[in-house]
Design a protein around this motif. Structure first.
Motif, mmCIF file in Angstrom:
data_model
loop_
_atom_site.group_PDB
_atom_site.id
_atom_site.type_symbol
_atom_site.label_atom_id
_atom_site.label_comp_id
_atom_site.label_asym_id
_atom_site.label_seq_id
_atom_site.Cartn_x
_atom_site.Cartn_y
_atom_site.Cartn_z
ATOM 1 N N TYR A 165 -3.691 1.575 -2.708
ATOM 2 C CA TYR A 165 -4.388 2.256 -1.607
ATOM 3 C C TYR A 165 -5.245 1.272 -0.834
ATOM 4 O O TYR A 165 -5.596 0.189 -1.311
ATOM 5 C CB TYR A 165 -5.238 3.410 -2.144
ATOM 6 N N ASN A 166 -5.585 1.663 0.402
ATOM 7 C CA ASN A 166 -6.407 0.790 1.234
ATOM 8 C C ASN A 166 -7.890 1.063 0.989
ATOM 9 O O ASN A 166 -8.258 1.877 0.132
ATOM 10 C CB ASN A 166 -6.042 0.951 2.721
ATOM 11 N N SER A 167 -8.744 0.394 1.762
ATOM 12 C CA SER A 167 -10.185 0.462 1.521
ATOM 13 C C SER A 167 -10.864 1.650 2.198
ATOM 14 O O SER A 167 -12.073 1.814 2.080
ATOM 15 C CB SER A 167 -10.852 -0.833 2.004
ATOM 16 N N GLY A 168 -10.088 2.458 2.892
ATOM 17 C CA GLY A 168 -10.667 3.621 3.554
ATOM 18 C C GLY A 168 -11.216 4.630 2.562
ATOM 19 O O GLY A 168 -10.659 4.822 1.471
ATOM 20 N N SER A 180 -8.707 7.390 1.619
ATOM 21 C CA SER A 180 -7.638 6.888 0.755
ATOM 22 C C SER A 180 -8.134 6.697 -0.669
ATOM 23 O O SER A 180 -7.431 7.010 -1.640
ATOM 24 C CB SER A 180 -7.094 5.569 1.303
ATOM 25 N N GLN A 181 -9.343 6.192 -0.818
ATOM 26 C CA GLN A 181 -9.911 5.990 -2.148
ATOM 27 C C GLN A 181 -10.121 7.317 -2.861
ATOM 28 O O GLN A 181 -9.862 7.435 -4.064
ATOM 29 C CB GLN A 181 -11.227 5.222 -2.034
ATOM 30 N N GLN A 182 -10.570 8.332 -2.119
ATOM 31 C CA GLN A 182 -10.768 9.655 -2.716
ATOM 32 C C GLN A 182 -9.446 10.251 -3.174
ATOM 33 O O GLN A 182 -9.351 10.808 -4.280
ATOM 34 C CB GLN A 182 -11.456 10.573 -1.711
ATOM 35 N N VAL A 183 -8.422 10.120 -2.327
ATOM 36 C CA VAL A 183 -7.106 10.654 -2.679
ATOM 37 C C VAL A 183 -6.540 9.902 -3.886
ATOM 38 O O VAL A 183 -5.957 10.508 -4.791
ATOM 39 C CB VAL A 183 -6.151 10.564 -1.472
ATOM 40 N N ALA A 184 -6.726 8.587 -3.922
ATOM 41 C CA ALA A 184 -6.219 7.789 -5.035
ATOM 42 C C ALA A 184 -6.875 8.195 -6.346
ATOM 43 O O ALA A 184 -6.199 8.322 -7.379
ATOM 44 C CB ALA A 184 -6.451 6.307 -4.755
ATOM 45 N N THR A 185 -8.187 8.398 -6.326
ATOM 46 C CA THR A 185 -8.906 8.808 -7.541
ATOM 47 C C THR A 185 -8.386 10.148 -8.042
ATOM 48 O O THR A 185 -8.144 10.334 -9.251
ATOM 49 C CB THR A 185 -10.415 8.908 -7.246
ATOM 50 N N ALA A 218 0.448 12.863 -18.317
ATOM 51 C CA ALA A 218 1.023 11.888 -19.252
ATOM 52 C C ALA A 218 1.826 10.789 -18.582
ATOM 53 O O ALA A 218 2.658 10.129 -19.236
ATOM 54 C CB ALA A 218 1.883 12.595 -20.300
ATOM 55 N N PHE A 219 1.587 10.539 -17.289
ATOM 56 C CA PHE A 219 2.173 9.365 -16.654
ATOM 57 C C PHE A 219 1.364 8.134 -17.045
ATOM 58 O O PHE A 219 0.145 8.206 -17.229
ATOM 59 C CB PHE A 219 2.167 9.510 -15.126
ATOM 60 N N GLU A 220 2.046 7.002 -17.151
ATOM 61 C CA GLU A 220 1.365 5.753 -17.482
ATOM 62 C C GLU A 220 1.015 5.007 -16.199
ATOM 63 O O GLU A 220 1.892 4.756 -15.355
ATOM 64 C CB GLU A 220 2.273 4.877 -18.345
ATOM 65 N N ILE A 221 -0.246 4.671 -16.013
ATOM 66 C CA ILE A 221 -0.676 3.897 -14.858
ATOM 67 C C ILE A 221 -0.458 2.423 -15.181
ATOM 68 O O ILE A 221 -1.049 1.883 -16.110
ATOM 69 C CB ILE A 221 -2.157 4.162 -14.512
ATOM 70 N N ASP A 222 0.416 1.789 -14.418
ATOM 71 C CA ASP A 222 0.801 0.404 -14.687
ATOM 72 C C ASP A 222 0.909 -0.339 -13.359
ATOM 73 O O ASP A 222 1.821 -0.082 -12.565
ATOM 74 C CB ASP A 222 2.138 0.365 -15.427
ATOM 75 N N ASP A 223 0.001 -1.269 -13.109
ATOM 76 C CA ASP A 223 -0.007 -2.013 -11.854
ATOM 77 C C ASP A 223 0.757 -3.327 -11.938
ATOM 78 O O ASP A 223 0.774 -4.093 -10.962
ATOM 79 C CB ASP A 223 -1.458 -2.297 -11.414
ATOM 80 N N LYS A 224 1.385 -3.594 -13.072
ATOM 81 C CA LYS A 224 2.132 -4.844 -13.221
ATOM 82 C C LYS A 224 3.639 -4.625 -13.227
ATOM 83 O O LYS A 224 4.386 -5.378 -12.601
ATOM 84 C CB LYS A 224 1.696 -5.570 -14.492
ATOM 85 N N ASN A 225 4.095 -3.616 -13.957
ATOM 86 C CA ASN A 225 5.540 -3.358 -14.063
ATOM 87 C C ASN A 225 5.835 -1.873 -13.861
ATOM 88 O O ASN A 225 6.342 -1.200 -14.765
ATOM 89 C CB ASN A 225 6.067 -3.826 -15.416
ATOM 90 N N PRO A 226 5.544 -1.338 -12.676
ATOM 91 C CA PRO A 226 5.737 0.098 -12.451
ATOM 92 C C PRO A 226 7.194 0.454 -12.148
ATOM 93 O O PRO A 226 7.992 -0.397 -11.751
ATOM 94 C CB PRO A 226 4.855 0.365 -11.229
ATOM 95 N N ASP A 227 7.506 1.705 -12.363
ATOM 96 C CA ASP A 227 8.781 2.266 -11.911
ATOM 97 C C ASP A 227 8.622 2.842 -10.503
ATOM 98 O O ASP A 227 9.566 2.797 -9.699
ATOM 99 C CB ASP A 227 9.248 3.378 -12.856
ATOM 100 N N ILE A 228 7.446 3.405 -10.251
ATOM 101 C CA ILE A 228 7.137 4.023 -8.957
ATOM 102 C C ILE A 228 5.843 3.410 -8.434
ATOM 103 O O ILE A 228 4.871 3.275 -9.180
ATOM 104 C CB ILE A 228 6.946 5.550 -9.092
ATOM 105 N N VAL A 229 5.838 3.039 -7.158
ATOM 106 C CA VAL A 229 4.617 2.598 -6.490
ATOM 107 C C VAL A 229 4.270 3.636 -5.437
ATOM 108 O O VAL A 229 5.061 3.894 -4.521
ATOM 109 C CB VAL A 229 4.783 1.219 -5.825
ATOM 110 N N ILE A 230 3.102 4.250 -5.584
ATOM 111 C CA ILE A 230 2.638 5.245 -4.618
ATOM 112 C C ILE A 230 1.607 4.583 -3.713
ATOM 113 O O ILE A 230 0.555 4.145 -4.173
ATOM 114 C CB ILE A 230 2.032 6.474 -5.312
ATOM 115 N N SER A 231 1.928 4.500 -2.447
ATOM 116 C CA SER A 231 1.046 3.884 -1.458
ATOM 117 C C SER A 231 0.255 4.977 -0.755
ATOM 118 O O SER A 231 0.833 5.960 -0.275
ATOM 119 C CB SER A 231 1.874 3.090 -0.446
ATOM 120 N N ILE A 232 -1.055 4.805 -0.682
ATOM 121 C CA ILE A 232 -1.923 5.803 -0.044
ATOM 122 C C ILE A 232 -2.654 5.143 1.115
ATOM 123 O O ILE A 232 -3.413 4.193 0.922
ATOM 124 C CB ILE A 232 -2.936 6.385 -1.051
ATOM 125 N N GLY A 233 -2.404 5.644 2.304
ATOM 126 C CA GLY A 233 -3.016 5.090 3.510
ATOM 127 C C GLY A 233 -2.121 5.347 4.699
ATOM 128 O O GLY A 233 -2.029 6.466 5.197
#
Length: 269
Positions: A7-10, A13-18, A28-43
């Motif tokens: 997400y961006n610095s807005g 966007s930060q509220q939606v990401a949280t 029960a989804f795993e939050i993984d910023d290194k080897n994800p299957d899905i990348v959700i972009s917010i902004g």
């Protein structure tokens, strides 16, 4: 399923990401910023472009989802108030996706043996700001034209609605396997001539740009990024072997998206 939320610095966007991260963890989804299957972009589209470049070396395993927190974007299918629906779709994910071509930018720098390769989702440009840019343009190793002007833009079909459109390029459907060359303020008079219109290149063709070596104050961009500027001998543009994949749980018709973004509500007669 491993999910990364980018997400961006807005503030919005930060509220939606949280909110989204909490719901994903609760489900029960795993939050993984290194080897994800899905990348959700917010902004917006710019945020998704940044997410694409962050994970550009993992395109064979990553699918992208765009959530927009402002105006409608071409890469964002979900609105910020649809987080619950998005999580529900993720819970029933079956691997569905749609993929689009990318631009491979191969740069031969002066004095270097190996090419440097970049991937662009939207476009790459070469400009000269302080004076007229002079460069020869080759298509499939044959000289096409000698260009003089402010610069050149090579775009993907998905990028055709971005900077390319603002400089007079054509809008291409994203399913087309093609790249487009568009001139930026070309110089046309009795002495210097260029085609003066966008050129769409077939999948088995490539474009070479060889700038005048007497000047080296060129500015090259890859999407919204500017690699470290070094003297350029040649740039080769072609359709990349890699593609970008979007986890498409629902689909807005491309031409409806174009109409909504650039034309707006139809006026009755």
């Amino acid at each position: 399923m491993r999910v990364s939320v980018f997400y961006n610095s807005g503030k919005k966007s930060q509220q939606v990401a949280t909110k989204l991260i909490k719901k994903l963890v609760d489900c029960a989804f795993e939050i993984d910023d290194k080897n994800p299957d899905i990348v959700i972009s917010i902004g917006g589209d710019g945020t998704l472009l940044s997410a694409f470049h962050k994970f550009s070396t993992q395109l064979n395993q990553v699918r992208f989802v765009g959530v927009h927190t402002g105006h409608l974007g071409f890469y964002t299918d979900w609105r910020d108030y649809e987080i619950d629906d998005l999580v529900e779709s993720l819970k029933h994910d079956t691997g569905q996706q749609i993929s689009y071509p990318l631009l491979d930018v191969g740069v031969q720098y002066v004095g270097e043996r190996d090419q440097k390769h970049y991937l662009a989702l939207n476009e790459s440009t070469l400009k000269r700001v302080s004076a007229t840019m002079v460069t020869d343009v080759y298509i499939r190793d044959e000289l096409f034209e000698s260009f003089r002007g402010d610069g050149l833009c090579v775009s993907t079909p998905t990028g055709s609605t971005a900077y390319n459109k603002s400089i007079g390029g054509a809008v291409l459907h994203p399913r087309l396997e093609a790249i487009q060359l568009t001139e930026i303020a070309s110089l046309n008079n009795r002495v210097f001539r260029t085609l003066g219109s966008p050129v769409v290149i077939a999948p088995d063709e490539w474009i070479d740009i060889k700038p005048d070596q007497t000047a080296q104050d060129y500015i090259m961009t890859i999407d919204q990024f500017m690699p470290r500027q070094k003297p350029i001998e040649r740039i080769r543009y072609r359709i990349a072997d890699q593609r970008i994949a979007f986890a498409r749980y629902r689909h807005m018709h491309f031409w409806n998206r174009v109409e909504d973004a650039f034309i707006g509500e139809k006026q009755g007669s």
